[in-house]
Design a protein around this motif. Structure first.
Motif, PDB file in Angstrom:
ATOM      1  N   LYS A   2      78.323  71.483  -6.495  1.00 58.74           N
ATOM      2  CA  LYS A   2      79.109  72.647  -6.884  1.00 58.74           C
ATOM      3  C   LYS A   2      78.420  73.917  -6.405  1.00 58.74           C
ATOM      4  CE  LYS A   2      81.253  70.609 -10.904  1.00 58.74           C
ATOM      5  NZ  LYS A   2      81.560  70.760 -12.317  1.00 58.74           N
ATOM      6  N   PRO A   3      79.209  74.978  -6.153  1.00 58.31           N
ATOM      7  CA  PRO A   3      78.607  76.229  -5.664  1.00 58.31           C
ATOM      8  C   PRO A   3      77.506  76.766  -6.582  1.00 58.31           C
ATOM      9  CG  PRO A   3      80.984  76.331  -5.455  1.00 58.31           C
ATOM     10  CD  PRO A   3      80.669  75.060  -6.188  1.00 58.31           C
ATOM     11  N   ARG A   4      77.735  76.703  -7.883  1.00 56.85           N
ATOM     12  CA  ARG A   4      76.723  77.239  -8.793  1.00 56.85           C
ATOM     13  C   ARG A   4      75.430  76.438  -8.715  1.00 56.85           C
ATOM     14  NH1 ARG A   4      76.615  78.561 -15.236  1.00 56.85           N
ATOM     15  NH2 ARG A   4      74.568  79.513 -15.116  1.00 56.85           N
ATOM     16  N   ALA A   5      75.545  75.119  -8.605  1.00 53.09           N
ATOM     17  CA  ALA A   5      74.353  74.269  -8.503  1.00 53.09           C
ATOM     18  C   ALA A   5      73.601  74.546  -7.201  1.00 53.09           C
ATOM     19  CB  ALA A   5      74.738  72.803  -8.606  1.00 53.09           C
ATOM     20  N   ALA A   6      74.348  74.741  -6.117  1.00 56.32           N
ATOM     21  CA  ALA A   6      73.708  75.033  -4.829  1.00 56.32           C
ATOM     22  C   ALA A   6      73.001  76.379  -4.873  1.00 56.32           C
ATOM     23  CB  ALA A   6      74.756  75.015  -3.721  1.00 56.32           C
ATOM     24  N   ILE A   7      73.655  77.372  -5.443  1.00 54.38           N
ATOM     25  CA  ILE A   7      73.045  78.701  -5.570  1.00 54.38           C
ATOM     26  C   ILE A   7      71.792  78.617  -6.427  1.00 54.38           C
ATOM     27  CG2 ILE A   7      73.348  81.006  -6.577  1.00 54.38           C
ATOM     28  CD1 ILE A   7      76.308  80.821  -5.719  1.00 54.38           C
ATOM     29  N   THR A   8      71.877  77.917  -7.541  1.00 55.82           N
ATOM     30  CA  THR A   8      70.733  77.787  -8.451  1.00 55.82           C
ATOM     31  C   THR A   8      69.564  77.099  -7.763  1.00 55.82           C
ATOM     32  OG1 THR A   8      72.209  77.712 -10.356  1.00 55.82           O
ATOM     33  CG2 THR A   8      69.981  76.864 -10.680  1.00 55.82           C
ATOM     34  N   ALA A   9      69.851  76.018  -7.046  1.00 55.29           N
ATOM     35  CA  ALA A   9      68.785  75.271  -6.370  1.00 55.29           C
ATOM     36  C   ALA A   9      68.107  76.111  -5.292  1.00 55.29           C
ATOM     37  CB  ALA A   9      69.351  73.990  -5.768  1.00 55.29           C
ATOM     38  N   LEU A  10      68.912  76.768  -4.470  1.00 56.59           N
ATOM     39  CA  LEU A  10      68.342  77.596  -3.399  1.00 56.59           C
ATOM     40  C   LEU A  10      67.579  78.781  -3.975  1.00 56.59           C
ATOM     41  CD1 LEU A  10      67.975  77.970  -0.410  1.00 56.59           C
ATOM     42  CD2 LEU A  10      70.191  79.098  -0.309  1.00 56.59           C
ATOM     43  N   ARG A  74      65.041  85.529 -17.025  1.00 56.60           N
ATOM     44  CA  ARG A  74      65.336  86.851 -17.605  1.00 56.60           C
ATOM     45  C   ARG A  74      64.663  87.991 -16.846  1.00 56.60           C
ATOM     46  NH1 ARG A  74      66.347  87.601 -23.657  1.00 56.60           N
ATOM     47  NH2 ARG A  74      68.286  86.451 -23.673  1.00 56.60           N
ATOM     48  N   LEU A  75      63.583  87.701 -16.158  1.00 57.94           N
ATOM     49  CA  LEU A  75      62.845  88.733 -15.423  1.00 57.94           C
ATOM     50  C   LEU A  75      63.089  88.679 -13.917  1.00 57.94           C
ATOM     51  CD1 LEU A  75      59.411  88.460 -17.280  1.00 57.94           C
ATOM     52  CD2 LEU A  75      61.291  90.054 -17.724  1.00 57.94           C
ATOM     53  N   ARG A  76      63.810  87.664 -13.478  1.00 63.28           N
ATOM     54  CA  ARG A  76      63.964  87.421 -12.044  1.00 63.28           C
ATOM     55  C   ARG A  76      64.609  88.583 -11.300  1.00 63.28           C
ATOM     56  NH1 ARG A  76      66.289  82.170 -11.703  1.00 63.28           N
ATOM     57  NH2 ARG A  76      68.218  83.202 -12.308  1.00 63.28           N
ATOM     58  N   ALA A  77      65.641  89.195 -11.860  1.00 59.24           N
ATOM     59  CA  ALA A  77      66.336  90.284 -11.142  1.00 59.24           C
ATOM     60  C   ALA A  77      65.364  91.412 -10.801  1.00 59.24           C
ATOM     61  CB  ALA A  77      67.497  90.803 -11.977  1.00 59.24           C
ATOM     62  N   GLY A  78      64.566  91.809 -11.758  1.00 64.33           N
ATOM     63  CA  GLY A  78      63.584  92.867 -11.490  1.00 64.33           C
ATOM     64  C   GLY A  78      62.492  92.405 -10.552  1.00 64.33           C
ATOM     65  N   ALA A  79      62.067  91.161 -10.709  1.00 62.66           N
ATOM     66  CA  ALA A  79      60.982  90.638  -9.874  1.00 62.66           C
ATOM     67  C   ALA A  79      61.388  90.541  -8.407  1.00 62.66           C
ATOM     68  CB  ALA A  79      60.523  89.283 -10.400  1.00 62.66           C
ATOM     69  N   SER A 129      62.825  87.555   0.243  1.00 62.80           N
ATOM     70  CA  SER A 129      63.020  88.331  -0.987  1.00 62.80           C
ATOM     71  C   SER A 129      64.441  88.880  -1.069  1.00 62.80           C
ATOM     72  CB  SER A 129      62.014  89.489  -1.060  1.00 62.80           C
ATOM     73  OG  SER A 129      60.712  89.013  -1.279  1.00 62.80           O
ATOM     74  N   LEU A 130      64.954  89.369   0.051  1.00 64.94           N
ATOM     75  CA  LEU A 130      66.335  89.866   0.072  1.00 64.94           C
ATOM     76  C   LEU A 130      67.332  88.741  -0.205  1.00 64.94           C
ATOM     77  CD1 LEU A 130      66.196  92.328   3.099  1.00 64.94           C
ATOM     78  CD2 LEU A 130      66.703  92.918   0.716  1.00 64.94           C
ATOM     79  N   ALA A 131      67.069  87.558   0.346  1.00 67.01           N
ATOM     80  CA  ALA A 131      67.942  86.413   0.095  1.00 67.01           C
ATOM     81  C   ALA A 131      67.909  86.026  -1.384  1.00 67.01           C
ATOM     82  CB  ALA A 131      67.532  85.226   0.966  1.00 67.01           C
ATOM     83  N   ALA A 132      66.721  86.045  -1.980  1.00 65.95           N
ATOM     84  CA  ALA A 132      66.600  85.737  -3.414  1.00 65.95           C
ATOM     85  C   ALA A 132      67.362  86.778  -4.236  1.00 65.95           C
ATOM     86  CB  ALA A 132      65.131  85.675  -3.824  1.00 65.95           C
ATOM     87  N   TRP A 133      67.277  88.027  -3.829  1.00 60.31           N
ATOM     88  CA  TRP A 133      68.000  89.103  -4.509  1.00 60.31           C
ATOM     89  C   TRP A 133      69.508  88.834  -4.461  1.00 60.31           C
ATOM     90  CZ3 TRP A 133      66.507  94.901  -3.440  1.00 60.31           C
ATOM     91  CH2 TRP A 133      67.233  95.747  -4.300  1.00 60.31           C
ATOM     92  N   ALA A 134      70.017  88.519  -3.258  1.00 61.71           N
ATOM     93  CA  ALA A 134      71.450  88.260  -3.098  1.00 61.71           C
ATOM     94  C   ALA A 134      71.876  87.014  -3.876  1.00 61.71           C
ATOM     95  CB  ALA A 134      71.780  88.096  -1.611  1.00 61.71           C
TER      96      ALA A 134
END
Length: 151
Positions: A2-10, A74-79, A129-134
């Motif tokens: 599923k898209p959400r699982a793929a996004i989460t894994a990557l 919870r901290l990932r967006a800022g990190a 880092s930009l990919a993780a942000w997106a």
């Protein structure tokens, strides 16, 4: 998958890799702050003394904090934002140092030197880092969409 699982894994893979890089980079600086202070002084961006020593002590622990934030949802967006910003700064610092004729250790990790190969490495890490942000933004959108379907 599923898209959400793929996004989460990557997203998890990218954040884990970036966290490992930040911890590895911090380790050498924490282990020998005096040597790191000499590298900072060599860049000739800060006045000698307290500012150089303060950066040599605080920056590695900031990198450790970024690594921890990348691993905590919870901290990932800022990190990821801090990781991206710091990588852009470090990349520009290396490029300007090349043009200023500064040679020697970049202070990034043990044995790494100022030069174009380091710029290329930093560009790849900045893109990660930009990919993780997106991906983090996409992950949040998918989560919100799933939550909205519950109502």
């Amino acid at each position: 998958m599923k898209p959400r699982a793929a996004i989460t894994a990557l997203l998890w893979l990218l954040c884990a890799g970036l966290a490992a890089m930040w911890l590895y980079a911090a380790w050498f600086k924490i282990r020998d702050p005096a040597a790191f202070a000499k590298v900072i002084y060599h860049y000739r961006l800060l006045p000698d003394g307290l500012p150089v020593n303060l950066v040599a002590i605080v920056l590695p622990w900031f990198e450790v904090a970024i690594a921890g934030g990348l691993l905590l949802p919870r901290l990932r967006a800022g990190a990821v934002r801090l990781s991206t910003g710091l990588m852009v700064f470090f990349t520009l610092l290396i490029v300007t140092s090349i043009f200023r004729g500064i040679e020697g250790s970049c202070g990034c990790m043990e044995g790494e030197r100022i030069g174009w190969p380091k710029v290329a490495e930093n560009v790849v890490l900045t893109l990660a880092s930009l990919a993780a942000w997106a991906l983090d933004r996409a992950h949040r959108r998918v989560a919100l969409a799933n939550l909205a379907q519950c109502f």
